[in-house]
Design a protein around this motif. Structure first.
Motif, PDB file in Angstrom:
ATOM      1  N   ASP A 152       0.813  -1.222   0.000  1.00  0.00           N
ATOM      2  CA  ASP A 152       0.000   0.000   0.000  1.00  0.00           C
ATOM      3  C   ASP A 152       0.847   1.273   0.000  1.00  0.00           C
ATOM      4  OD1 ASP A 152      -1.877   1.989   0.284  1.00  0.00           O
ATOM      5  OD2 ASP A 152      -2.885   1.139   2.008  1.00  0.00           O
ATOM      6  N   SER A 153       1.632   1.513   1.053  1.00  0.00           N
ATOM      7  CA  SER A 153       2.245   2.834   1.221  1.00  0.00           C
ATOM      8  C   SER A 153       3.223   3.197   0.111  1.00  0.00           C
ATOM      9  CB  SER A 153       2.925   2.931   2.594  1.00  0.00           C
ATOM     10  OG  SER A 153       3.863   1.898   2.777  1.00  0.00           O
ATOM     11  N   LEU A 154       4.109   2.276  -0.288  1.00  0.00           N
ATOM     12  CA  LEU A 154       5.064   2.609  -1.347  1.00  0.00           C
ATOM     13  C   LEU A 154       4.375   2.850  -2.693  1.00  0.00           C
ATOM     14  CD1 LEU A 154       8.269   0.533  -0.578  1.00  0.00           C
ATOM     15  CD2 LEU A 154       8.202   2.943  -1.219  1.00  0.00           C
ATOM     16  N   PRO A 155       3.463   1.970  -3.139  1.00  0.00           N
ATOM     17  CA  PRO A 155       2.755   2.283  -4.382  1.00  0.00           C
ATOM     18  C   PRO A 155       1.940   3.571  -4.312  1.00  0.00           C
ATOM     19  CG  PRO A 155       2.473  -0.025  -3.826  1.00  0.00           C
ATOM     20  CD  PRO A 155       3.124   0.629  -2.635  1.00  0.00           C
ATOM     21  N   THR A 156       1.364   3.862  -3.145  1.00  0.00           N
ATOM     22  CA  THR A 156       0.581   5.096  -3.016  1.00  0.00           C
ATOM     23  C   THR A 156       1.469   6.320  -3.201  1.00  0.00           C
ATOM     24  OG1 THR A 156      -1.046   4.055  -1.554  1.00  0.00           O
ATOM     25  CG2 THR A 156      -0.876   6.449  -1.467  1.00  0.00           C
ATOM     26  N   GLY A 157       2.597   6.356  -2.498  1.00  0.00           N
ATOM     27  CA  GLY A 157       3.507   7.489  -2.649  1.00  0.00           C
ATOM     28  C   GLY A 157       4.016   7.626  -4.065  1.00  0.00           C
ATOM     29  N   TYR A 158       4.296   6.484  -4.695  1.00  0.00           N
ATOM     30  CA  TYR A 158       4.850   6.497  -6.048  1.00  0.00           C
ATOM     31  C   TYR A 158       3.797   6.838  -7.103  1.00  0.00           C
ATOM     32  CZ  TYR A 158       7.417   4.823 -10.171  1.00  0.00           C
ATOM     33  OH  TYR A 158       8.039   4.718 -11.391  1.00  0.00           O
ATOM     34  N   GLU A 159       2.655   6.145  -7.066  1.00  0.00           N
ATOM     35  CA  GLU A 159       1.642   6.339  -8.103  1.00  0.00           C
ATOM     36  C   GLU A 159       0.873   7.659  -7.961  1.00  0.00           C
ATOM     37  OE1 GLU A 159      -0.969   2.964  -8.336  1.00  0.00           O
ATOM     38  OE2 GLU A 159       0.684   1.537  -8.332  1.00  0.00           O
ATOM     39  N   VAL A 160       0.380   7.912  -6.746  1.00  0.00           N
ATOM     40  CA  VAL A 160      -0.491   9.073  -6.541  1.00  0.00           C
ATOM     41  C   VAL A 160       0.335  10.345  -6.340  1.00  0.00           C
ATOM     42  CG1 VAL A 160      -2.499   9.937  -5.273  1.00  0.00           C
ATOM     43  CG2 VAL A 160      -2.138   7.484  -5.487  1.00  0.00           C
ATOM     44  N   GLY A 161       1.604  10.172  -5.938  1.00  0.00           N
ATOM     45  CA  GLY A 161       2.483  11.325  -5.759  1.00  0.00           C
ATOM     46  C   GLY A 161       3.412  11.545  -6.932  1.00  0.00           C
ATOM     47  N   VAL A 162       4.388  10.668  -7.107  1.00  0.00           N
ATOM     48  CA  VAL A 162       5.452  10.863  -8.098  1.00  0.00           C
ATOM     49  C   VAL A 162       4.934  10.751  -9.530  1.00  0.00           C
ATOM     50  CG1 VAL A 162       7.665   9.978  -8.926  1.00  0.00           C
ATOM     51  CG2 VAL A 162       7.205  10.088  -6.468  1.00  0.00           C
ATOM     52  N   LEU A 163       4.193   9.676  -9.839  1.00  0.00           N
ATOM     53  CA  LEU A 163       3.724   9.485 -11.209  1.00  0.00           C
ATOM     54  C   LEU A 163       2.626  10.481 -11.579  1.00  0.00           C
ATOM     55  CD1 LEU A 163       3.644   5.583 -11.641  1.00  0.00           C
ATOM     56  CD2 LEU A 163       5.433   7.211 -12.274  1.00  0.00           C
ATOM     57  N   ALA A 164       1.633  10.630 -10.711  1.00  0.00           N
ATOM     58  CA  ALA A 164       0.549  11.564 -11.022  1.00  0.00           C
ATOM     59  C   ALA A 164       1.061  13.001 -11.078  1.00  0.00           C
ATOM     60  CB  ALA A 164      -0.568  11.443  -9.986  1.00  0.00           C
ATOM     61  N   GLY A 165       2.047  13.318 -10.241  1.00  0.00           N
ATOM     62  CA  GLY A 165       2.631  14.658 -10.263  1.00  0.00           C
ATOM     63  C   GLY A 165       3.567  14.890 -11.427  1.00  0.00           C
ATOM     64  N   GLN A 166       3.845  13.837 -12.181  1.00  0.00           N
ATOM     65  CA  GLN A 166       4.693  13.899 -13.373  1.00  0.00           C
ATOM     66  C   GLN A 166       6.089  14.448 -13.072  1.00  0.00           C
ATOM     67  OE1 GLN A 166       2.575  15.926 -16.557  1.00  0.00           O
ATOM     68  NE2 GLN A 166       1.022  14.312 -16.672  1.00  0.00           N
ATOM     69  N   VAL A 167       6.706  13.886 -12.021  1.00  0.00           N
ATOM     70  CA  VAL A 167       8.093  14.243 -11.705  1.00  0.00           C
ATOM     71  C   VAL A 167       8.976  13.826 -12.876  1.00  0.00           C
ATOM     72  CG1 VAL A 167      10.043  13.811 -10.164  1.00  0.00           C
ATOM     73  CG2 VAL A 167       7.715  14.008  -9.219  1.00  0.00           C
ATOM     74  N   ARG A 168       9.871  14.721 -13.273  1.00  0.00           N
ATOM     75  CA  ARG A 168      10.759  14.474 -14.398  1.00  0.00           C
ATOM     76  C   ARG A 168      12.200  14.807 -14.014  1.00  0.00           C
ATOM     77  NH1 ARG A 168       7.078  11.975 -15.444  1.00  0.00           N
ATOM     78  NH2 ARG A 168       5.773  11.943 -17.325  1.00  0.00           N
ATOM     79  N   PRO A 169      13.180  14.306 -14.782  1.00  0.00           N
ATOM     80  CA  PRO A 169      14.586  14.573 -14.470  1.00  0.00           C
ATOM     81  C   PRO A 169      14.860  16.058 -14.299  1.00  0.00           C
ATOM     82  CG  PRO A 169      14.450  12.900 -16.168  1.00  0.00           C
ATOM     83  CD  PRO A 169      13.047  13.403 -15.953  1.00  0.00           C
ATOM     84  N   GLY A 170      15.541  16.391 -13.202  1.00  0.00           N
ATOM     85  CA  GLY A 170      15.902  17.773 -12.929  1.00  0.00           C
ATOM     86  C   GLY A 170      14.871  18.563 -12.153  1.00  0.00           C
ATOM     87  N   ASP A 171      13.694  17.989 -11.934  1.00  0.00           N
ATOM     88  CA  ASP A 171      12.626  18.724 -11.240  1.00  0.00           C
ATOM     89  C   ASP A 171      12.976  18.988  -9.780  1.00  0.00           C
ATOM     90  OD1 ASP A 171      10.985  18.918 -13.415  1.00  0.00           O
ATOM     91  OD2 ASP A 171       9.480  17.469 -12.714  1.00  0.00           O
ATOM     92  N   THR A 172      12.381  20.058  -9.259  1.00  0.00           N
ATOM     93  CA  THR A 172      12.387  20.300  -7.819  1.00  0.00           C
ATOM     94  C   THR A 172      11.027  19.862  -7.283  1.00  0.00           C
ATOM     95  OG1 THR A 172      11.620  22.570  -8.172  1.00  0.00           O
ATOM     96  CG2 THR A 172      13.993  22.226  -7.945  1.00  0.00           C
TER      97      THR A 172
END
Length: 348
Positions: A152-172
């Motif tokens: 639960d917690s790792l996929p949630t942080g990754y999918e709903v946070g990192v992926l949905a937020g569209q983090v890309r190389p070099g981002d802050t």
């Protein structure tokens, strides 16, 4: 068998219940070898989730061993070590086909059914519906204590946070709230090459953990929080602002940190309305996302854990046995006072 049973708001008991068993040909029964507690379990105990009724076994995360297999199951056999994720999916409905099993129509319109619509994983054994499309085999090189946080917690942080937020190389990136899910987002931002990850929290222990998990900067909440974060981004604001708490004030903080053209990814579970300053936000070309985890990233995360790229074991700070379930809940409920992130619960 014994299980943790919900008996109404504020009431739970580790007690004898009927053994889990096969009900449908697509089911398996799993002996629970490791489980944990989620913030959602605390919401249930507060009476916030009306669908959870008296007598329901709690929990929606487990690693265990298959003990019994339904006649239609082809992908698993007795003795297999498996991860039981928070989301169950039939694999065939319109939402599953779209990669959104969080809204699987076959299991009731929401993929989160364990400890919610059916009996859950804080038990000696658990029935798992649609096993072929829901379970994951745990690789030999991944321990139960690592795998449990992929439920639960790792996929949630990754999918709903990192992926949905569209983090890309070099981002802050700013992560507002360094609890288990916020830390999961911090732990996985590196997979997409974020150059700066700023953790924001009220708790010094969590901020220290955030730095261990890969944050480049830690900001303790105070009157100058927004100004401090903006200063760390050369006055521009962050590319991606991730909210991982679920309070109106934390979402407003996350919104105030993002630069024009940036993204706000809301992970937090909100129980009250939030009034956003849309009159200021619309002209900034800001993107806002939110949602329930789908857990479709589990195969990727399992590979990252197996390779050592993601040290998932860092999530667990306290260990308990099934007979210490009440103590485990007390520690998790008072996480800040106990310097706790996630608890690991095993039979003995």
């Amino acid at each position: 068998m014994k299980a943790l049973v919900y008996h109404g708001p504020g009431k739970k008991a580790w007690e004898e219940v009927p053994d889990a068993g096969i009900q449908e040909p697509t089911d398996v029964v799993v002996r629970v070898d490791t489980t944990t507690i989620c913030g959602t379990d605390l919401h249930i105990l507060q009476g916030d989730v009306a669908a959870v009724t008296d007598g329901r076994i709690l929990g929606h995360e487990a690693v265990g061993t298959v003990t019994e297999v339904g006649e239609a199951v082809t992908g698993f056999a007795a003795g297999d070590r498996v991860l039981v994720p928070a989301i169950t999916k039939c694999g065939r409905c319109a939402y599953c086909q779209r990669g959104m099993p969080s809204h699987c129509q076959t299991v009731g319109g929401i993929g989160w059914i364990f400890g919610h619509l059916i009996d859950g994983t804080q038990a000696e054994t658990v029935r798992v519906p649609y096993a072929d499309t829901s379970l994951y085999t745990v690789p030999d090189g991944v321990t139960n204590e690592q795998a449990i946080f992929l439920a639960d917690s790792l996929p949630t942080g990754y999918e709903v946070g990192v992926l949905a937020g569209q983090v890309r190389p070099g981002d802050t990136v700013a992560v507002v709230g360094a609890g288990a899910v916020g830390l999961s987002a911090i732990l996985t931002t590196g997979l997409w090459g974020a150059s700066k990850v700023i953790a924001i929290d009220t708790n010094k222990f969590r901020l220290e953990k955030a730095l261990e998990f890969g944050a480049t900067d830690a900001v303790e909440v105070g009157p100058a929080t927004v100004a401090e974060v903006i200063a760390l981004t050369d006055g521009l604001g962050v590319d991606v602002s991730i909210e991982a708490v679920g309070y109106p004030e934390t979402l407003l903080t996350a919104a105030s940190l993002v630069r024009p053209g940036g993204s706000i990814a809301n992970i937090g579970v909100h129980g009250t309305p939030v009034e956003l300053p849309m009159q200021d936000m619309w002209i900034q070309n800001v993107r806002l996302t939110m949602g329930l985890v789908d857990t479709v990233s589990i195969p990727t995360l399992l590979k990252m854990v197996a390779s050592g790229r993601i040290p998932a074991e860092k999530m667990g700070t306290h260990s308990f046995t099934f007979n210490q379930m009440d103590e485990a809940y007390d520690v998790f409920k008072n996480a800040a006072a106990n310097s706790a992130l996630k608890v690991v619960i095993t039979p003995a």
